[in-house]
Design an enzyme around this catalytic site. Sequence first.
Site, PDB file in Angstrom:
ATOM      1  CB  SER A  13      55.534 -60.591 -28.004  1.00  0.00           C
ATOM      2  OG  SER A  13      56.369 -61.687 -28.204  1.00  0.00           O
ATOM      3  CE  LYS A  39      54.989 -64.736 -28.504  1.00  0.00           C
ATOM      4  NZ  LYS A  39      56.334 -64.270 -28.226  1.00  0.00           N
ATOM      5  CE1 TYR A  46      55.086 -66.537 -32.272  1.00  0.00           C
ATOM      6  CE2 TYR A  46      57.024 -66.542 -33.679  1.00  0.00           C
ATOM      7  CZ  TYR A  46      56.400 -66.180 -32.503  1.00  0.00           C
ATOM      8  OH  TYR A  46      57.082 -65.456 -31.555  1.00  0.00           O
ATOM      9  CE1 TYR A  71      58.724 -60.755 -24.898  1.00  0.00           C
ATOM     10  CE2 TYR A  71      59.547 -58.565 -24.431  1.00  0.00           C
ATOM     11  CZ  TYR A  71      58.938 -59.451 -25.289  1.00  0.00           C
ATOM     12  OH  TYR A  71      58.564 -59.036 -26.513  1.00  0.00           O
ATOM     13  CB  VAL A  93      61.038 -57.395 -30.265  1.00  0.00           C
ATOM     14  CG1 VAL A  93      61.373 -58.267 -29.073  1.00  0.00           C
ATOM     15  CG2 VAL A  93      60.536 -58.205 -31.444  1.00  0.00           C
TER      16      VAL A  93
HETATM   17  N1  GLU Z   1      58.409 -62.258 -33.805  1.00  0.00           N
HETATM   18  C1  GLU Z   1      59.220 -62.173 -32.642  1.00  0.00           C
HETATM   19  C2  GLU Z   1      59.951 -63.466 -32.429  1.00  0.00           C
HETATM   20  O1  GLU Z   1      59.370 -64.471 -32.514  1.00  0.00           O
HETATM   21  C3  GLU Z   1      58.358 -61.856 -31.465  1.00  0.00           C
HETATM   22  C4  GLU Z   1      59.160 -61.635 -30.238  1.00  0.00           C
HETATM   23  C5  GLU Z   1      58.592 -60.625 -29.310  1.00  0.00           C
HETATM   24  O2  GLU Z   1      58.011 -59.625 -29.665  1.00  0.00           O
HETATM   25  O3  GLU Z   1      58.798 -60.878 -28.131  1.00  0.00           O
HETATM   26  O4  GLU Z   1      61.122 -63.515 -32.208  1.00  0.00           O
END
Ligand code: GLU
Length: 305
Positions: A61, A64, A189, A241, A259
């Site tokens: 993430s 992002k 993505y 988050y 994650v």
């Molecule tokens: N590739 C992970 C997903 O889409 C990213 C989630 C994350 O790092 O929060 O579930």
Amino acid sequence: MEELLEELVEECRHYTAQGRLADYIPELTKGNISDLGIYVTRSDGKHYQTGDYKKKFSIQSIVKPILLLLALMDNGVDYVRSRVGVEATGKPFDAINVTDQTLLSEHLNPMVNMGAIAMCTLLKGADYQERFLRLLELTRTLAGNPEITLDESVYLSEKRTGNKNRALAFLLKTYGMIDDDVEDVLDCYFRACSIQVNCKDLANIGYVLANRGKMPQTEERLFPSRYANYVNAILMTCGMYDGSGEFAVKVGVPAKSGVGGGIMAVVPTRMGIGIFSPGLDEKGNSLAGIKVLELLSRRMYLSIF
Ligand code: GLU
């Protein structure tokens, strides 16, 4: 500074055992739970590092904010704002955020999966391969590391098992928020999340955000400072988050976790910080990583509040 980092990593090392590796992406279970490393890039050009800072991991993430930056660079604030909102969802990163049979752009947040999938459609490029390559190139530039590449096995693992993200993308399609082929968008993505980085890369990227768009040393401007304000503000409210409020209280700087166990922290005008420890807490944030940041923030008065 070097000594302080060593002391904090030593002090927090035992927390690594309390975390859990993300297992919903099978490839991530191969991580070493006891890893803990940190890299700091400072505004005076100095950098400090300790622990397992050389280890590579998937950005997840933490891509992002880079996706958001590229969307802003390609389209400007007004258009991006009209397509993806800025309010915190207060929900887990992969939450299905649909209320009363409607899904509006205000419901999307660029720091959670649904908003990030929608943002892939805002990137310029002839196809999704080109869009991803442009994102990869921006990541390399921000990190000052032309060798950053894709972790092919994490990418394939996510693509094979990412059905929750597929569900989110189909919802976006259902509500007319993406026009393109769902698998093409998702492919971009999944690749984006699988970019492989280390603590130094994250610290350098965080530093450019802390320095409001200018590269370290050369002071070359990569993007307007208002884009840094936009991204940093969203990181502050939703980068960790549904643990962002607590993080704001305890650490007090814009940050993004992934994650894969990485955390990128942005200390405006002062430093960028990259941390890695793959054991996650129940919200999906690096458990020992947050502990190190809490102590570092207290010792160095990093909180912006
Ligand atoms: N590739 C992970 C997903 O889409 C990213 C989630 C994350 O790092 O929060 O579930």
